[in-house]
Design an enzyme around this catalytic site. Structure first.
Site, mmCIF file in Angstrom:
data_model
loop_
_atom_site.group_PDB
_atom_site.id
_atom_site.type_symbol
_atom_site.label_atom_id
_atom_site.label_comp_id
_atom_site.label_asym_id
_atom_site.label_seq_id
_atom_site.Cartn_x
_atom_site.Cartn_y
_atom_site.Cartn_z
ATOM 1 N N GLY A 42 0.899 -1.195 0.014
ATOM 2 C CA GLY A 42 -0.090 -0.096 -0.006
ATOM 3 C C GLY A 42 0.839 1.201 -0.171
ATOM 4 C CG ASP A 253 3.980 -2.541 -4.783
ATOM 5 O OD1 ASP A 253 3.227 -3.223 -5.060
ATOM 6 O OD2 ASP A 253 4.915 -3.124 -3.701
#
Length: 306
Positions: A42, A253
């Site tokens: 995240g 990511d």
């Protein structure tokens, strides 16, 4: 006016060590270049999007320790809205233990810590933030109940939902039906669909399983081979860039953060993918997770000379 991206996901302190190869059971190796870096899927995706030009709000949890506080401050310095980063008392910030082999591949073990507290209750507190976003980007390092609720809130409010299903796990049909864009790698696609992705033909089969669940756009990342895209009845592979990789830790990511950033700027799908690929290509030429993520300017210059 810049569109808003809300990222829901994990924050980890990465303990990274370089090894000649991955250990076998019962084997002890001497590593080198040990360091503590900021990571978590995240956090990596939020930082990537912010560095690459997006307006980012981050929903996450940290522990009541000094590393959590330091990381939250670092995210704020990146220009990320940290209002929705919750501090969990008497809990440690998540950790990841990462081995990076000479081949540039990595092996990761997670200790969830505060990430395991990103529950429905925490998501409910950030409902207004999700509802006013243009896009919600999520991964699977935090509880599924929170991911599902966030997707429901987004769907109800017409917010585009992007899921990077990593680390891979079986997902309910209900959750999959709420996803607009899914971005697994080959391994994750196989776990979710039962189809081993080895080439374009098998990628088409895996994509059809996702489409049958209600997902409009399927993007399977194929490492150095590029990205397989299937949407609106058409599919193709968009080839990546050729670079000398030294550490692939945050490549996926960085790609996700870059892709969504470009998409929110009204770029075409192909342009958004190329932007994400360029950012990821730069990231694998540097060591570390967030430390390897390039700026917008670096990425635009790379694309100009590619």
């Amino acid at each position: 006016m810049r569109k808003t991206l809300t990222v829901l996901g994990s924050i980890n302190a990465d303990h990274v060590i370089s090894v000649p190869y991955f250990t076998k059971p019962g084997e002890t190796l001497t590593g080198q270049n040990y360091q503590i870096a900021y990571g978590g899927k995240g956090a990596n995706q939020a930082v990537a999007a912010a560095r690459l030009g997006a307006k980012v709000a981050f929903i996450s949890c940290i522990g009541s320790d000094s590393i959590g506080k330091t990381m939250k401050n670092a995210f704020a310095q990146e220009g990320i809205d940290t209002t929705h980063i919750n501090t969990v008392s008497q809990e440690m910030t998540g950790m990841a233990f990462i081995q990076v082999a000479k081949s540039s591949e990595n092996s990761i073990v997670l200790a969830s810590g505060a990430n395991s507290h990103l529950s429905e209750m925490v998501v409910r507190q950030s409902e207004a933030q999700i509802a006013q976003s243009d896009c919600l980007l999520m991964q699977l390092e935090t509880p599924l109940s929170g991911v599902e609720l966030a997707a429901q809130i987004a769907k109800k409010n017409g917010v585009k939902v992007v899921l990077n299903p990593a680390p891979a796990q079986i997902l309910s049909d209900e959750l999959l039906s709420l996803i607009d864009i899914i971005t697994p790698n080959e391994t994750e696609a196989e776990i979710l669909t039962g189809v081993e992705v080895a080439d374009e033909q098998s990628a088409v089969k895996a994509a059809s399983v996702f489409h049958d669940k209600g997902i409009e756009t399927v993007m399977i990342t194929l490492g150095a081979k590029g990205v397989f895209v299937s949407r609106k009845g058409k599919s193709r592979i968009i080839k990546g860039f050729c670079v000398q990789a030294i550490d692939t830790t945050a490549a996926g990511d960085t790609f996700n953060g870059g892709f969504v950033t470009a998409l929110l700027e009204e770029k075409s799908f192909d342009e958004a993918i190329r932007f994400g690929q360029a950012a990821a290509a730069i990231s694998v030429t540097k060591k570390g997770a967030q430390s390897s993520i390039p700026t917008r300017q670096e990425t635009l210059e790379f694309l100009e000379h590619a």
